[in-house]
Design an enzyme around this catalytic site. Structure first.
Site, short mmCIF file in Angstrom:
data_model
loop_
_atom_site.label_atom_id
_atom_site.label_comp_id
_atom_site.label_asym_id
_atom_site.label_seq_id
_atom_site.Cartn_x
_atom_site.Cartn_y
_atom_site.Cartn_z
N ASN A 10 1.12 -1.25 -0.50
CA ASN A 10 0.00 -0.53 0.02
C ASN A 10 0.26 1.86 -0.38
O ASN A 10 1.59 1.50 1.18
CB ASN A 10 -0.71 0.25 1.04
CG ASN A 10 -1.74 1.07 1.38
OD1 ASN A 10 -2.13 1.99 0.62
ND2 ASN A 10 -1.64 1.38 2.95
N TRP A 11 0.83 2.02 -1.16
CA TRP A 11 1.69 2.69 -1.42
C TRP A 11 1.82 4.28 -0.66
O TRP A 11 2.14 5.01 -0.11
CB TRP A 11 2.26 3.15 -2.83
CG TRP A 11 2.61 2.42 -3.37
CD1 TRP A 11 3.58 0.74 -2.92
CD2 TRP A 11 3.72 2.31 -4.38
NE1 TRP A 11 3.83 0.28 -3.68
CE2 TRP A 11 4.40 0.90 -4.59
CE3 TRP A 11 4.04 2.94 -5.09
CZ2 TRP A 11 4.43 0.93 -6.03
CZ3 TRP A 11 5.08 2.64 -6.81
CH2 TRP A 11 5.06 1.38 -7.26
N LYS A 12 0.39 4.42 -0.07
CA LYS A 12 -0.16 5.99 0.09
C LYS A 12 -0.53 7.28 -0.61
O LYS A 12 -0.29 6.68 -1.87
CB LYS A 12 0.20 5.59 1.90
CG LYS A 12 -0.50 4.28 3.02
CD LYS A 12 0.24 4.42 4.12
CE LYS A 12 -0.19 3.61 4.80
NZ LYS A 12 0.33 3.40 6.39
N GLU A 99 -6.98 4.78 7.62
CA GLU A 99 -6.84 6.46 7.55
C GLU A 99 -7.73 6.46 6.97
O GLU A 99 -7.63 7.72 7.76
CB GLU A 99 -5.82 6.85 6.59
CG GLU A 99 -3.63 6.00 7.36
CD GLU A 99 -3.01 5.51 6.74
OE1 GLU A 99 -2.94 5.61 5.65
OE2 GLU A 99 -2.30 5.26 7.17
N GLY A 175 2.70 2.07 10.76
CA GLY A 175 3.88 2.82 10.53
C GLY A 175 3.88 3.22 12.06
O GLY A 175 4.88 4.82 11.92
N GLY A 236 2.59 -1.12 4.78
CA GLY A 236 3.16 0.45 3.71
C GLY A 236 4.67 1.05 3.72
O GLY A 236 4.92 0.79 2.56
N GLY A 237 5.28 1.44 4.30
CA GLY A 237 6.50 1.55 4.09
C GLY A 237 7.24 0.34 3.86
O GLY A 237 8.02 1.65 2.84
P1 PGA Z 1 2.89 -0.06 7.64
O1 PGA Z 1 1.31 0.71 6.68
O2 PGA Z 1 3.17 -1.18 7.15
O3 PGA Z 1 3.50 1.70 7.29
O4 PGA Z 1 2.73 -0.06 9.52
C1 PGA Z 1 0.36 -0.84 6.78
C2 PGA Z 1 -0.83 -0.08 6.08
O5 PGA Z 1 -0.85 0.78 6.21
O6 PGA Z 1 -1.77 -0.48 5.52
#
Ligand code: PGA
Length: 253
Positions: A10-12, A99, A175, A236-237
């Site tokens: 998930n690149w957000k 989010e 995160g 994510g990250g």
């Molecule tokens: P993160 O994010 O790996 O940066 O904790 C995961 C996500 O929000 O899907």
């Protein structure tokens, strides 16, 4: 039949078109062309989807979007339809990310509408659920997760539930660098499978893929994937770096 693992990035709100192309070229060069026992998915921002689809042509990596609206078109400024995502080359879509729930007013009812619209159009939803730190400290984790899972899957048939994935993402782990321990994650995953068995029967529950998300990194993926009810990860990250995402894709359990 063992469940096929899914590793989704998930690149957000990260990556321009140029950055997307560079990241995907790096991943394609680094990863095996085929991986029969695991599916690989990336979810760049909307503006980069078309370029990403070009870069991924002929690869084993599938494309996802980060959200979808339930209507097919209309006066919904800022929203995007399932048909638009399919046209851009998506096969998957994330819905109900924490989010969206926490910062943009996403509700359980709308998560269900988005999931149903995605499924009707032929997109595979990755439906996110998860408790906050306050919920966990008040011993409400299982209640919250049960409620979110039931609401998200409302009125879905067995075939639909077997098509989608649920991502269990404890909000306090996203995160933050604070991952749920494999035991903590497994407890919730097993509970989600029980809820789905109640709703749609044991066979469907057994086929459903349940991903874990929240600070998944190269150094914790193997122990998470060793748990019987953890079928993949939403990352994510660590999905924004070729080497770390590739190592997560190459988990060993
Ligand atoms: P993160 O994010 O790996 O940066 O904790 C995961 C996500 O929000 O899907």
């Amino acid at each position: 039949m063992p469940r096929r693992a899914v590793i989704a990035g998930n690149w957000k709100m990260h990556a321009t078109v140029a950055e997307t192309r560079a990241l995907l070229r790096g991943l394609r060069a680094r990863l095996a062309a085929e991986s029969p026992d695991r599916e690989i998915v990336v979810a760049p921002p909307y503006t980069a989807l078309a370029a990403a689809a070009e870069e991924l042509r002929g690869s084993a990596i599938d494309l996802a979007a980060q959200n979808v609206h339930w209507e097919s078109s209309g006066a919904f400024t800022g929203e995007i339809s399932a048909a638009m995502l399919l046209e851009a080359g998506c096969r998957w879509v994330i819905v109900g990310h924490s989010e969206r729930r926490q910062r943009f007013g996403e509700t359980d009812a709308n998560v269900n509408r988005r999931a149903r619209a995605a499924l009707a159009a032929g997109l595979r939803p990755i439906v996110c659920i998860g408790e906050t730190l306050g919920d966990r400290e008040a011993n409400r984790t299982i209640d919250v997760v049960r409620g979110q899972a039931r609401a998200a899957l409302l009125d879905l048939g067995a075939a639909d539930i077997e098509t989608l994935c649920i991502a269990y993402e404890p909000v306090w782990a996203i995160g933050t660098g604070r991952t749920a321990t494999p035991d903590q994650a497994e407890e919730v995953h097993a509970e989600v499978r029980r809820i789905v068995a109640e709703m749609a029967g044991a066979q469907t529950a057994n086929r459903l893929r349940i991903l874990y998300g929240g600070s998944v990194k190269p150094d914790n993926i193997d122990s998470l994937m060793a748990e019987p009810d953890i079928d993949g990860a939403l990352v994510g990250g660590a999905s924004l770096d070729v080497e770390s995402f590739a190592r997560i894709v190459e988990f060993q359990s």
